[in-house]
Design a protein around this motif. Structure first.
Motif, PDB file in Angstrom:
ATOM      1  N   ARG A  31       0.848  -1.200   0.000  1.00 18.00           N
ATOM      2  CA  ARG A  31       0.000   0.000   0.000  1.00 18.00           C
ATOM      3  C   ARG A  31       0.883   1.249   0.000  1.00 18.00           C
ATOM      4  O   ARG A  31       1.252   1.748   1.051  1.00 18.00           O
ATOM      5  CB  ARG A  31      -0.922  -0.015   1.213  1.00 18.00           C
ATOM      6  CG  ARG A  31      -1.841  -1.212   1.207  1.00 18.00           C
ATOM      7  CD  ARG A  31      -2.674  -1.271   2.453  1.00 18.00           C
ATOM      8  NE  ARG A  31      -3.688  -2.275   2.302  1.00 18.00           N
ATOM      9  CZ  ARG A  31      -4.893  -2.063   1.773  1.00 18.00           C
ATOM     10  NH1 ARG A  31      -5.233  -0.873   1.364  1.00 18.00           N
ATOM     11  NH2 ARG A  31      -5.749  -3.049   1.676  1.00 18.00           N
ATOM     12  N   GLU A  33       0.211   4.228  -0.431  1.00 18.20           N
ATOM     13  CA  GLU A  33      -0.417   5.435   0.119  1.00 18.20           C
ATOM     14  C   GLU A  33      -0.112   5.642   1.602  1.00 18.20           C
ATOM     15  O   GLU A  33      -0.377   6.713   2.142  1.00 18.20           O
ATOM     16  CB  GLU A  33      -1.938   5.399  -0.097  1.00 18.20           C
ATOM     17  CG  GLU A  33      -2.684   4.402   0.769  1.00 18.20           C
ATOM     18  CD  GLU A  33      -2.760   2.992   0.202  1.00 18.20           C
ATOM     19  OE1 GLU A  33      -3.490   2.168   0.788  1.00 18.20           O
ATOM     20  OE2 GLU A  33      -2.096   2.698  -0.804  1.00 18.20           O
ATOM     21  N   LEU A  34       0.451   4.654   2.253  1.00 20.27           N
ATOM     22  CA  LEU A  34       0.792   4.799   3.670  1.00 20.27           C
ATOM     23  C   LEU A  34       1.930   5.796   3.840  1.00 20.27           C
ATOM     24  O   LEU A  34       2.926   5.730   3.132  1.00 20.27           O
ATOM     25  CB  LEU A  34       1.222   3.451   4.258  1.00 20.27           C
ATOM     26  CG  LEU A  34       0.162   2.354   4.281  1.00 20.27           C
ATOM     27  CD1 LEU A  34       0.778   1.041   4.752  1.00 20.27           C
ATOM     28  CD2 LEU A  34      -1.017   2.742   5.140  1.00 20.27           C
ATOM     29  N   THR A  38      -0.093   8.453   8.758  1.00 18.49           N
ATOM     30  CA  THR A  38      -1.285   7.621   8.631  1.00 18.49           C
ATOM     31  C   THR A  38      -1.620   7.020   9.988  1.00 18.49           C
ATOM     32  O   THR A  38      -0.767   6.421  10.642  1.00 18.49           O
ATOM     33  CB  THR A  38      -1.062   6.495   7.608  1.00 18.49           C
ATOM     34  OG1 THR A  38      -0.762   7.062   6.334  1.00 18.49           O
ATOM     35  CG2 THR A  38      -2.290   5.614   7.477  1.00 18.49           C
ATOM     36  N   LYS A  83       5.881  -0.193   7.472  1.00 19.12           N
ATOM     37  CA  LYS A  83       4.890  -0.030   6.401  1.00 19.12           C
ATOM     38  C   LYS A  83       4.566  -1.361   5.734  1.00 19.12           C
ATOM     39  O   LYS A  83       3.408  -1.639   5.418  1.00 19.12           O
ATOM     40  CB  LYS A  83       5.384   0.974   5.363  1.00 19.12           C
ATOM     41  CG  LYS A  83       5.336   2.403   5.829  1.00 19.12           C
ATOM     42  CD  LYS A  83       5.807   3.326   4.721  1.00 19.12           C
ATOM     43  CE  LYS A  83       5.810   4.763   5.137  1.00 19.12           C
ATOM     44  NZ  LYS A  83       6.244   5.651   4.039  1.00 19.12           N
ATOM     45  N   SER A  87       0.916  -3.047   6.008  1.00 20.29           N
ATOM     46  CA  SER A  87       0.198  -3.424   4.782  1.00 20.29           C
ATOM     47  C   SER A  87      -0.348  -4.838   4.898  1.00 20.29           C
ATOM     48  O   SER A  87      -1.478  -5.115   4.502  1.00 20.29           O
ATOM     49  CB  SER A  87       1.128  -3.333   3.564  1.00 20.29           C
ATOM     50  OG  SER A  87       1.429  -2.011   3.254  1.00 20.29           O
ATOM     51  N   ILE A  90      -3.401  -4.808   7.201  1.00 17.89           N
ATOM     52  CA  ILE A  90      -4.565  -4.191   6.556  1.00 17.89           C
ATOM     53  C   ILE A  90      -5.178  -5.183   5.576  1.00 17.89           C
ATOM     54  O   ILE A  90      -6.402  -5.370   5.537  1.00 17.89           O
ATOM     55  CB  ILE A  90      -4.175  -2.874   5.858  1.00 17.89           C
ATOM     56  CG1 ILE A  90      -3.789  -1.819   6.892  1.00 17.89           C
ATOM     57  CG2 ILE A  90      -5.318  -2.374   4.972  1.00 17.89           C
ATOM     58  CD1 ILE A  90      -3.146  -0.572   6.308  1.00 17.89           C
ATOM     59  N   ASP A  91      -4.338  -5.853   4.794  1.00 19.32           N
ATOM     60  CA  ASP A  91      -4.822  -6.838   3.825  1.00 19.32           C
ATOM     61  C   ASP A  91      -5.533  -8.003   4.506  1.00 19.32           C
ATOM     62  O   ASP A  91      -6.451  -8.594   3.933  1.00 19.32           O
ATOM     63  CB  ASP A  91      -3.675  -7.362   2.963  1.00 19.32           C
ATOM     64  CG  ASP A  91      -3.147  -6.315   1.990  1.00 19.32           C
ATOM     65  OD1 ASP A  91      -3.840  -5.295   1.765  1.00 19.32           O
ATOM     66  OD2 ASP A  91      -2.028  -6.508   1.468  1.00 19.32           O
ATOM     67  N   THR A  97      -6.954   2.049   8.612  1.00 22.89           N
ATOM     68  CA  THR A  97      -6.337   3.378   8.611  1.00 22.89           C
ATOM     69  C   THR A  97      -7.432   4.418   8.700  1.00 22.89           C
ATOM     70  O   THR A  97      -8.584   4.158   8.369  1.00 22.89           O
ATOM     71  CB  THR A  97      -5.516   3.629   7.335  1.00 22.89           C
ATOM     72  OG1 THR A  97      -6.404   3.598   6.209  1.00 22.89           O
ATOM     73  CG2 THR A  97      -4.434   2.602   7.164  1.00 22.89           C
TER      74      THR A  97
END
Length: 122
Positions: A31, A33-34, A38, A83, A87, A90-91, A97
């Motif tokens: 990801r 965008e992190l 965040t 990070k 990720s 989150i997955d 987030t």
């Protein structure tokens, strides 16, 4: 002969687990965008027996909202490693987030100058 515990700990450098071992050789998060600000929050805890220690520690820390920078600091781990691990979580649906934090972006220059001026007057 040193014990097994002594082989994996060096008083000067700390634990001898390399960052690439924590991320299984990955150097980029899934990801992009992190970023450092965040905000992270644990959605659900996994079974600690099935999670790597680092993942479980992140979930424990993020029981209250924390930024990626704070997590990296608490874990004393490089930002890019955190990070990658975040990720993964989150997955797996274990971490979320704060989309509002990213959407807000940076504060505008006028606001920052006004805060700075106010601080100078103190």
């Amino acid at each position: 002969m040193p014990s097994d515990d002594q082989l994996w700990l060096d008083d000067d450098s700390g634990p001898l687990v390399r960052p690439y071992a924590m991320t299984r050789g990955r150097t980029r998060p899934a990801r992009p965008e992190l970023d450092v600000v965040t905000q992270l929050l644990t959605v659900r805890r996994g079974d600690p027996r099935n999670l790597p220690v680092e993942h479980d520690e992140i979930l424990r820390l993020c029981a209250r909202p924390l930024s990626i920078a704070e997590v990296a600091s608490y874990l004393d781990t490089p930002m890019v490693v955190v990070k990658v691990l975040v990720s993964d979580l989150i997955d797996q649906g274990m971490l979320t987030t704060d989309a509002k934090t990213r959407a807000r972006g940076r504060p505008n220059r006028q606001l920052l100058e006004a805060v700075l001026d106010g601080m100078r007057r103190l």
